[in-house]
Design a protein around this motif. Sequence first.
Motif, PDB file in Angstrom:
ATOM      1  N   LEU A 132       0.819  -1.212   0.000  1.00 21.19           N
ATOM      2  CA  LEU A 132       0.000   0.000   0.000  1.00 21.19           C
ATOM      3  C   LEU A 132       0.856   1.267   0.000  1.00 21.19           C
ATOM      4  O   LEU A 132       0.688   2.145  -0.856  1.00 21.19           O
ATOM      5  N   CYS A 136       1.554   3.597  -3.268  1.00 18.06           N
ATOM      6  CA  CYS A 136       1.166   5.007  -3.293  1.00 18.06           C
ATOM      7  C   CYS A 136       2.361   5.902  -3.619  1.00 18.06           C
ATOM      8  O   CYS A 136       2.221   6.913  -4.323  1.00 18.06           O
ATOM      9  N   LEU A 382      -0.651  -1.638  -5.657  1.00 22.24           N
ATOM     10  CA  LEU A 382      -1.956  -1.313  -5.081  1.00 22.24           C
ATOM     11  C   LEU A 382      -3.004  -2.352  -5.477  1.00 22.24           C
ATOM     12  O   LEU A 382      -3.871  -2.717  -4.668  1.00 22.24           O
ATOM     13  N   TYR A 385      -2.516  -5.367  -3.314  1.00 21.12           N
ATOM     14  CA  TYR A 385      -3.024  -5.145  -1.960  1.00 21.12           C
ATOM     15  C   TYR A 385      -4.548  -5.205  -1.935  1.00 21.12           C
ATOM     16  O   TYR A 385      -5.147  -5.748  -0.989  1.00 21.12           O
TER      17      TYR A 385
END
Length: 398
Positions: A132, A136, A382, A385
């Motif tokens: 995560l 990001c 992402l 996740y």
Amino acid sequence: MVLPTDNTPLVGTSRSKSNASELLQFAKLVFYSSPANYLLVFVPLGIIAGALEFNASYVFWLNFFAIMPLAALLAFTTEELAKHVGETLGGLLNATFGNAIELIVSIIALRENQIRIVQASMIGSILSNMLLVLGCCFVAGGWGRVQQQFNQTVAQTMSSLMCLAVAGLIIPAAFHATFPTPGKHGDALLDQKILSLSRGASIVLLLIYVLFLVFQLYTHKQLFDSIDSEVDDTVDPEHTEQPEMSAGAAISLLVGFTVLVSICADYLVGSIDDIVESSGLSKTFIGLIVIPIVGNAAEHVTAIVVSMKDKMDLAIGVAVGSSLQIALFVTPFMVLVGWAIDVPMTLYFSTFETTVLFISMLITNYLILDGESNWLEGAMLLGTYAIIALAFFFLPDV
């Protein structure tokens, strides 16, 4: 009796005004250290809700949001204290208190025999940082840029250590799957073997973590100079050398915030059983997805902000370094804490959890080993996740 004239200074009043002004400036310094501090209003609300035994949902969520700003304040005061004690001890302080929230929540959960919550939060913190936070960072920093570069040697070192840490968590699961359990006492014998293996492996992992600190702070310090220089670039040059508060003030705040976190974490952990019954969420999902957001909130913001400034060495150090601290320090330390308080905390995780951890480590290492990143690689992390979060949402507790 001589009365003070208009030109006579009121010494006591002047001194009290000066103290009040200094106190106000100090409060502003602490409050504006992080945007998350606007959530401090939830701290008294969470404590009141817990003390008055409000509905479990109110207790859980109020203390959930209360711990976020406290995590940011712990990070700030730790950095201030580190400026007083030098780089070596400062590195140890940051390594220890950087994961103070996870440590406090886990110790409280262990004390209440919530082993499932502790194990899930450990795995969740590793996955949160690796997928995560790093995802990001890659998206935020890579958007509008073709490629971003970072120190490949440091990335390879951290990748190798992450492989070792994940191996320390996978081997007990493999041992459990292959251990023969003949006779009616086989399960008890297997549990004892797993417990002994976990405690021995935890000591080894902690030793490796200490060696990594020696590697980072002493023998190969030059490899991490680029990260240190980026840390300096993100701070106002006027405050780079000198701390903004005294050591005594930093220690006092550190103790005070730790006490507040302990109180909020105690109420949060105590409400989990009721939350599981009322919401239908599993303990695994709460521990693996929800709780890591609390402990890693400050690190999430820091990593994303520096990646947008194209300081990817620092972003990698925060994201992957935090995963390493959880895997090599916090998790084995919790096993030893369980040993000390006679709670059978082990490194044995379910087959599904260890498989997810291995896949996450594999894709993360593959993406960072070349020393370059872009926004599409962040989207991959992402997406991974998100799939894992969905899987754990539908996975029931066993």
